[in-house]
Design an enzyme around this catalytic site. Structure first.
Site, PDB file in Angstrom:
ATOM      1  N   PRO A 191      10.265   8.569   5.901  1.00 39.91           N
ATOM      2  CA  PRO A 191       9.761   9.940   5.960  1.00 39.91           C
ATOM      3  C   PRO A 191       8.240   9.962   6.010  1.00 39.91           C
ATOM      4  O   PRO A 191       7.584   9.076   5.462  1.00 39.91           O
ATOM      5  CB  PRO A 191      10.289  10.590   4.681  1.00 39.91           C
ATOM      6  CG  PRO A 191      10.771   9.494   3.818  1.00 39.91           C
ATOM      7  CD  PRO A 191      10.938   8.256   4.633  1.00 39.91           C
ATOM      8  N   GLY A 244       4.100   8.920   0.836  1.00 37.31           N
ATOM      9  CA  GLY A 244       3.575   7.796   0.051  1.00 37.31           C
ATOM     10  C   GLY A 244       4.435   6.557   0.240  1.00 37.31           C
ATOM     11  O   GLY A 244       4.385   5.628  -0.571  1.00 37.31           O
ATOM     12  N   LEU A 245       5.245   6.535   1.288  1.00 36.52           N
ATOM     13  CA  LEU A 245       6.140   5.392   1.522  1.00 36.52           C
ATOM     14  C   LEU A 245       5.672   4.553   2.706  1.00 36.52           C
ATOM     15  O   LEU A 245       6.447   3.820   3.322  1.00 36.52           O
ATOM     16  CB  LEU A 245       7.580   5.883   1.742  1.00 36.52           C
ATOM     17  CG  LEU A 245       8.188   6.670   0.575  1.00 36.52           C
ATOM     18  CD1 LEU A 245       9.596   7.142   0.897  1.00 36.52           C
ATOM     19  CD2 LEU A 245       8.206   5.826  -0.708  1.00 36.52           C
ATOM     20  N   GLY A 246       4.400   4.675   3.046  1.00 37.82           N
ATOM     21  CA  GLY A 246       3.811   3.805   4.061  1.00 37.82           C
ATOM     22  C   GLY A 246       4.240   4.127   5.487  1.00 37.82           C
ATOM     23  O   GLY A 246       4.248   3.241   6.346  1.00 37.82           O
ATOM     24  N   SER A 250       2.769   5.789   7.948  1.00 40.37           N
ATOM     25  CA  SER A 250       1.800   5.625   9.043  1.00 40.37           C
ATOM     26  C   SER A 250       1.614   4.146   9.381  1.00 40.37           C
ATOM     27  O   SER A 250       1.496   3.771  10.546  1.00 40.37           O
ATOM     28  CB  SER A 250       0.457   6.299   8.725  1.00 40.37           C
ATOM     29  OG  SER A 250      -0.195   5.612   7.686  1.00 40.37           O
ATOM     30  N   ALA A 251       1.658   3.273   8.362  1.00 39.62           N
ATOM     31  CA  ALA A 251       1.507   1.844   8.636  1.00 39.62           C
ATOM     32  C   ALA A 251       2.748   1.294   9.335  1.00 39.62           C
ATOM     33  O   ALA A 251       2.647   0.466  10.251  1.00 39.62           O
ATOM     34  CB  ALA A 251       1.255   1.087   7.337  1.00 39.62           C
ATOM     35  N   ALA A 252       3.936   1.758   8.899  1.00 41.27           N
ATOM     36  CA  ALA A 252       5.176   1.300   9.544  1.00 41.27           C
ATOM     37  C   ALA A 252       5.172   1.729  11.011  1.00 41.27           C
ATOM     38  O   ALA A 252       5.588   0.974  11.904  1.00 41.27           O
ATOM     39  CB  ALA A 252       6.387   1.867   8.814  1.00 41.27           C
ATOM     40  N   ASP A 298      -0.758  -1.322   2.884  1.00 42.08           N
ATOM     41  CA  ASP A 298       0.347  -0.675   3.608  1.00 42.08           C
ATOM     42  C   ASP A 298       0.701  -1.447   4.872  1.00 42.08           C
ATOM     43  O   ASP A 298       1.869  -1.727   5.142  1.00 42.08           O
ATOM     44  CB  ASP A 298      -0.044   0.758   4.009  1.00 42.08           C
ATOM     45  CG  ASP A 298       0.107   1.733   2.866  1.00 42.08           C
ATOM     46  OD1 ASP A 298       0.219   1.277   1.716  1.00 42.08           O
ATOM     47  OD2 ASP A 298       0.110   2.949   3.138  1.00 42.08           O
TER      48      ASP A 298
HETATM   49  O1  PMV Z   1       0.293   7.060   0.535  1.00 38.21           O
HETATM   50  P1  PMV Z   1       0.421   5.712   1.179  1.00 38.21           P
HETATM   51  O2  PMV Z   1       1.853   5.279   1.419  1.00 38.21           O
HETATM   52  O3  PMV Z   1      -0.389   5.613   2.430  1.00 38.21           O
HETATM   53  O4  PMV Z   1      -0.186   4.629   0.135  1.00 38.21           O
HETATM   54  C1  PMV Z   1      -1.571   4.666  -0.148  1.00 38.21           C
HETATM   55  C2  PMV Z   1      -1.979   3.609  -1.139  1.00 38.21           C
HETATM   56  C3  PMV Z   1      -3.459   3.747  -1.585  1.00 38.21           C
HETATM   57  O5  PMV Z   1      -3.712   2.685  -2.502  1.00 38.21           O
HETATM   58  C4  PMV Z   1      -3.686   5.060  -2.307  1.00 38.21           C
HETATM   59  C5  PMV Z   1      -4.420   3.654  -0.411  1.00 38.21           C
HETATM   60  C6  PMV Z   1      -4.566   2.260   0.186  1.00 38.21           C
HETATM   61  O6  PMV Z   1      -5.014   2.185   1.333  1.00 38.21           O
HETATM   62  O7  PMV Z   1      -4.267   1.261  -0.491  1.00 38.21           O
END
Ligand code: PMV
Length: 386
Positions: free
Chosen positions: A170, A174-176, A178-180, A221
């Site tokens: 999703p 906060g589950l990464g 955009s990186a995935a 991420d």
């Molecule tokens: O919200 P996410 O899934 O992009 O995780 C961010 C993690 C942070 O430590 C807040 C930012 C980072 O780049 O490490």
């Protein structure tokens, strides 16, 4: 103005998909048909309950084998995969050079590349995204920017190709996600054009894309999205990446709030607060670092009680950084009341998701307690053989 246009663009796509999801839900689509109905409703451009009901009837009437307009199935080969993740401990401090522990979740983003007919097209039907990649970087909008940075680097921005993305992670939770997405978008052309990129190169390209999307990512991420293994991470050149041995699988319930996480904003806020008061903030980051290192030992000793305590204290320090929200706090309370050994937000905060570490006997209770409050959950078992 350009920044405003970018933000509006992303927000509109997000709103459209969120709206479509609630429309499809209101039409009564069952879980197994949900994504198919959603994709067809988005493609129709009629984001209305009557349309969703009509699509649902059509989908139900057509046997799977002869659905002429069924959404494309993923091919067997040539699929680029990026993994979603949770941060067990150490988010935010990791941006400022401290350690963090990350684990993959059983959700991925997949992408395939096909020969196209008009420049570079980026399609994410489930999110209602359909972009013709603008060639000059300054004309690119939101999603295009990160994907465009990758294609520029790979020398593919002038080709005719279509990248289609199938996201299960999703967005903004906060589950990464955009990186995935970035890793999937690197791996798909790598496989299609047989570029022979190594994992290190995939990770570097995804980091570049994360920088475009986020500003100052730590790199955890994209590293998790590339390798999909539990690991301890610390930024640096080169970063420290150590695979984490988890002798006894952990049982973690992820609870998703109904508000999107705001990673770019919370990271910027924490950095700004640190700039105003470096001594105080460096102390908090050091304290978080110490919790992370103790957590590595607790994991290796299979000591769930201590690990839970460390997560609870980490949450207290994340509160000190002001990245939690009342909704996250509520879910954390619910999880602790239901018997979780520890609970905290995960990722950037400002919305998004929380995680609850459970003992064997409490997992079901914690999951049910969160779901009874109307929130979606996901079970993650780092260390278990997948
Ligand atoms: O919200 P996410 O899934 O992009 O995780 C961010 C993690 C942070 O430590 C807040 C930012 C980072 O780049 O490490």
């Amino acid at each position: 103005a350009a920044l405003r246009a970018l933000a509006t663009d992303g927000i509109q796509a997000g709103h459209m998909t969120l709206h479509a999801r609630s429309v499809v839900k209101a039409a009564g689509a069952p879980a197994e048909l949900f994504n198919e109905v959603l994709e067809r409703v988005l493609q129709s451009g009629e984001i209305k309950v009557w349309k969703a009901q009509q699509v649902l009837d059509e989908v139900r009437r057509s046997a799977p084998a002869d659905r002429k307009t069924a959404p494309r199935r993923l091919p067997e080969a040539g699929v680029g995969v990026g993994y979603g993740k949770i941060i067990l401990l150490g988010e935010h401090a990791v941006v400022h050079g401290r350690h963090a522990i990350g684990c993959p979740v059983p959700l991925t983003i997949r992408a395939v590349v096909e020969d196209g007919d008009r420049g570079v097209e980026l399609l994410i039907p489930r999110w209602g995204v359909e972009y013709q990649l603008a060639k000059p970087p300054e004309q690119r909008r939101s999603f295009e920017q990160a994907a465009g940075a990758i294609l520029d680097k790979l020398g593919l921005a002038d080709r005719t190709l279509r990248i289609e993305v199938f996201p299960d992670v999703p967005r903004s939770m906060g589950l990464g996600g955009s990186a995935a997405l970035a890793v999937a978008i690197v791996r798909a052309p790598d496989l299609h054009f047989r570029l022979g990129l190594t994992d290190v190169e995939v990770n570097e390209l995804a980091y570049l894309s994360e920088q475009t999307a986020h500003g100052q990512p730590s790199g955890i991420d994209n590293t998790l999205a590339t390798y999909g293994r539990p690991l301890v991470y610390r930024r640096g050149s080169p970063p420290l990446v150590e695979l984490l041995n988890i002798p006894t699988p952990l049982s973690i319930v992820v609870g998703m709030t109904q508000s999107e996480g705001l990673t770019a904003r919370t990271v910027a806020n924490v950095s700004e607060a640190r700039r105003r008061n470096p001594r105080l903030y460096e102390k908090i980051f050091d304290d978080i670092d110490s919790l992370v290192l103790q957590a590595v030992s607790a994991i290796q000793d299979s000591d769930v009680t201590t690990l839970g305590d460390l997560m609870n204290i980490n949450q207290g320090l994340l509160n000190a950084l002001q990245v939690s929200t009342p909704e996250l706090e509520r879910l954390i309370d619910v999880a602790r009341d239901a018997g979780a050994a520890g609970a905290k937000l995960t990722g950037g905060g400002g919305g998004g998701a929380m995680i609850a570490l459970c003992g064997d006997s409490t997992t079901a209770d914690v999951q049910q307690a969160i779901e009874r409050q109307g929130f979606r959950t996901l079970l993650v078992t780092p260390g278990a053989v997948q």
